[in-house]
Design an enzyme around this catalytic site. Structure first.
Site, PDB file in Angstrom:
ATOM      1  CD  GLU A   1      -2.494  -1.186   2.715  1.00  0.00           C
ATOM      2  OE1 GLU A   1      -2.408  -0.208   3.485  1.00  0.00           O
ATOM      3  OE2 GLU A   1      -3.143  -2.195   2.975  1.00  0.00           O
TER       4      GLU A   1
ATOM      5  CB  CYS B   1       0.106   0.915   9.055  1.00  0.00           C
ATOM      6  SG  CYS B   1       1.522  -0.064   8.680  1.00  0.00           S
TER       7      CYS B   1
ATOM      8  CB  CYS C   1       3.141  -3.386  16.458  1.00  0.00           C
ATOM      9  SG  CYS C   1       4.871  -2.869  16.380  1.00  0.00           S
TER      10      CYS C   1
ATOM     11  CG  LEU D   1       7.900   6.258  22.958  1.00  0.00           C
ATOM     12  CD1 LEU D   1       9.314   5.714  23.046  1.00  0.00           C
ATOM     13  CD2 LEU D   1       7.810   7.601  23.685  1.00  0.00           C
TER      14      LEU D   1
ATOM     15  CG  ASN E   1      -7.879   4.334  11.581  1.00  0.00           C
ATOM     16  OD1 ASN E   1      -9.085   4.231  11.796  1.00  0.00           O
ATOM     17  ND2 ASN E   1      -7.384   4.549  10.387  1.00  0.00           N
TER      18      ASN E   1
ATOM     19  CB  CYS F   1       0.371  -2.668  13.373  1.00  0.00           C
ATOM     20  SG  CYS F   1       0.876  -2.341  11.679  1.00  0.00           S
TER      21      CYS F   1
ATOM     22  CB  CYS G   1       5.728  -5.611   9.295  1.00  0.00           C
ATOM     23  SG  CYS G   1       6.857  -4.763  10.428  1.00  0.00           S
TER      24      CYS G   1
ATOM     25  CB  CYS H   1       2.337   7.331   3.670  1.00  0.00           C
ATOM     26  SG  CYS H   1       2.672   6.060   4.873  1.00  0.00           S
TER      27      CYS H   1
HETATM   28  N1  SAH Z   1       7.658   0.236  11.145  1.00  0.00           N
HETATM   29  C1  SAH Z   1       7.703   1.668  11.112  1.00  0.00           C
HETATM   30  C2  SAH Z   1       6.886   2.287  10.000  1.00  0.00           C
HETATM   31  C3  SAH Z   1       5.508   1.701   9.761  1.00  0.00           C
HETATM   32  S1  SAH Z   1       4.218   2.054  10.914  1.00  0.00           S
HETATM   33  C4  SAH Z   1       7.275   2.234  12.451  1.00  0.00           C
HETATM   34  O1  SAH Z   1       6.910   1.452  13.331  1.00  0.00           O
HETATM   35  O2  SAH Z   1       7.341   3.437  12.648  1.00  0.00           O
HETATM   36  C5  SAH Z   1       3.850   3.718  10.642  1.00  0.00           C
HETATM   37  C6  SAH Z   1       2.930   4.279  11.693  1.00  0.00           C
HETATM   38  O3  SAH Z   1       1.588   3.817  11.526  1.00  0.00           O
HETATM   39  C7  SAH Z   1       3.373   3.890  13.085  1.00  0.00           C
HETATM   40  O4  SAH Z   1       3.579   5.012  13.904  1.00  0.00           O
HETATM   41  C8  SAH Z   1       2.224   3.028  13.535  1.00  0.00           C
HETATM   42  O5  SAH Z   1       2.075   3.074  14.878  1.00  0.00           O
HETATM   43  C9  SAH Z   1       1.029   3.619  12.799  1.00  0.00           C
HETATM   44  N2  SAH Z   1      -0.143   2.732  12.864  1.00  0.00           N
HETATM   45  C10 SAH Z   1      -0.166   1.396  12.712  1.00  0.00           C
HETATM   46  N3  SAH Z   1      -1.415   0.913  12.936  1.00  0.00           N
HETATM   47  C11 SAH Z   1      -2.183   1.981  13.233  1.00  0.00           C
HETATM   48  C12 SAH Z   1      -3.567   2.142  13.580  1.00  0.00           C
HETATM   49  N4  SAH Z   1      -4.387   1.105  13.647  1.00  0.00           N
HETATM   50  N5  SAH Z   1      -4.022   3.393  13.828  1.00  0.00           N
HETATM   51  C13 SAH Z   1      -3.190   4.471  13.734  1.00  0.00           C
HETATM   52  N6  SAH Z   1      -1.883   4.373  13.435  1.00  0.00           N
HETATM   53  C14 SAH Z   1      -1.386   3.147  13.183  1.00  0.00           C
END
Ligand code: SAH
Length: 361
Positions: A95, A350, A128, A232, A307, A131, A124, A117
């Site tokens: 994406e 994401c 997390c 963070l 989100n 995510c 990945c 973006c």
């Molecule tokens: N791996 C890298 C880049 C990808 S994630 C990183 O961790 O920074 C990019 C951003 O999208 C991160 O800050 C992540 O927390 C956010 N993100 C992922 N899932 C999300 C969700 N459900 N709602 C809002 N932000 C989200």
């Protein structure tokens, strides 16, 4: 069978030069012309390379291709956010999202600026818990040509479809994947982006976001190729282990110490990203812990309201809850800025579009 043709989009400048000289028997300067066609003029075939002879173009056809990802799906949100699902040569899906920037800086300026973006990996490995991409697991790294293909495909799309021809002004490496775990291709992509004969992007317009990977962070910082943002999401080790189990293998104290030492240019700041999840990481004790970290790092803090994604126990904060958290941070002199979630109606967080696509199959 002839050998596989070389995709020129995957070659950094020096390698394109070598390919042009050694494989095609061209003079060295021809590489510069081909490079401009690919990166500045964004052509999709050798026919367009009108400053090369017919013979040279035929030679290119024989040994090389220009292969960009193809568009599998596009969704446009009511707020103008445009999300692309792209198909790579092996059928994998990634994406990329175009987000309209906020109001123009000067009156009468009708230029529409976008932030793009981009993804860096298919899937990945970091898993997390909030995510969508994390749920897919890791498939493979994206090549340099695939990373930058997202930009070339989007540029062509907006030029062809939007009368105001928006400019892609800023780039964030915040799509699917963990950029520091694909460091070689990510750094090659940044150098190619910044090449004066190509897209000529300034490093000041590019941010790479990481969940914090010990190996590679320093090397990335020393390269000065882009700003760093760190996801963070939790202000203490226990909560970070819960939200980001793999990233938390690098202890929060050690991550913060490394960021304290991170090479920054004059007036540059590290950005910390903090996903706000209602009732989980937005309590008074979290404000205190987070403020301590921000002061120590002189960091900028971006608050991202969670989100909601299917199959997670987490809740988005209400606007009131978010404001309460933001104000509590301000009261501690922290500059916290809420990054409004754009494109919520098109599953723009994401990994969400790919997840929705797979669920529908
Ligand atoms: N791996 C890298 C880049 C990808 S994630 C990183 O961790 O920074 C990019 C951003 O999208 C991160 O800050 C992540 O927390 C956010 N993100 C992922 N899932 C999300 C969700 N459900 N709602 C809002 N932000 C989200």
């Amino acid at each position: 069978m002839s050998a596989e043709k070389m995709n020129l989009c995957d070659l950094p400048y020096a390698e394109l030069e070598r390919f042009a000289v050694e494989t095609l028997g061209f003079k060295k300067f021809r590489a510069g012309q081909i490079w401009q066609w690919i990166w500045a003029k964004n052509v999709s075939g050798f026919d367009a390379m009108t400053d090369l002879s017919q013979t040279d173009r035929a030679k290119l056809e024989e040994h090389a291709v220009i292969r960009w990802p193809s568009i599998a799906d596009v969704r446009v949100s009511s707020d103008g956010t445009t999300k692309f699902l792209l198909e790579l040569a092996d059928g994998e899906l990634v994406e990329t999202v175009l987000i309209p920037s906020d109001a123009p800086k000067r009156p009468n300026d009708i230029t529409v600026r976008m932030t793009q973006c981009v993804s860096t990996q298919v899937g990945c490995a970091m898993a997390c818990s909030f995510c969508s991409t994390g749920k897919l697991g890791f498939k493979r790294n994206m090549t340099m040509g695939e990373i930058l293909g997202q930009i070339q495909v989007a540029r062509r799309y907006v030029n062809d479809t939007q009368p105001e021809r928006p400019i892609i002004r800023n780039l964030v490496y915040m799509g699917m994947g963990e950029p520091l775990l694909n460091l070689g291709n990510v750094m090659d992509s940044l150098r190619t982006l910044q090449h004066p004969k190509g897209l000529a992007f300034s490093p000041r317009r590019i941010t790479v976001s990481t969940c914090g990977i010990e190996k590679g962070m320093r090397e990335f910082g020393d390269s000065g190729l882009a700003f760093l943002a760190v996801s963070l999401h939790a202000p203490n080790q226990a909560l970070r282990e819960q939200l980001m189990p793999r990233a938390a293998h690098w202890h929060l104290d050690d991550l913060i110490a490394a960021l304290e030492d991170y090479p920054l240019k004059t007036r540059e700041r590290i950005t910390l990203e903090y996903l706000v999840i209602a009732g989980l990481n937005d309590q008074p004790e979290h404000v205190k812990q987070l403020a301590r970290i921000c002061v120590r790092l002189k960091a900028k803090l971006n608050l991202i309201p969670y989100n909601p994604t299917p199959d997670t126990p987490y809740k988005a904060p209400t606007p009131e809850e978010l404001l309460r958290f933001e104000k509590a941070l301000w009261a501690k002199d922290i500059t916290a800025i809420v990054r409004k979630s754009k494109g919520q109606d098109i599953e723009a967080a994401c990994g969400q579009l790919r997840a929705a696509h797979e669920a529908a199959e």
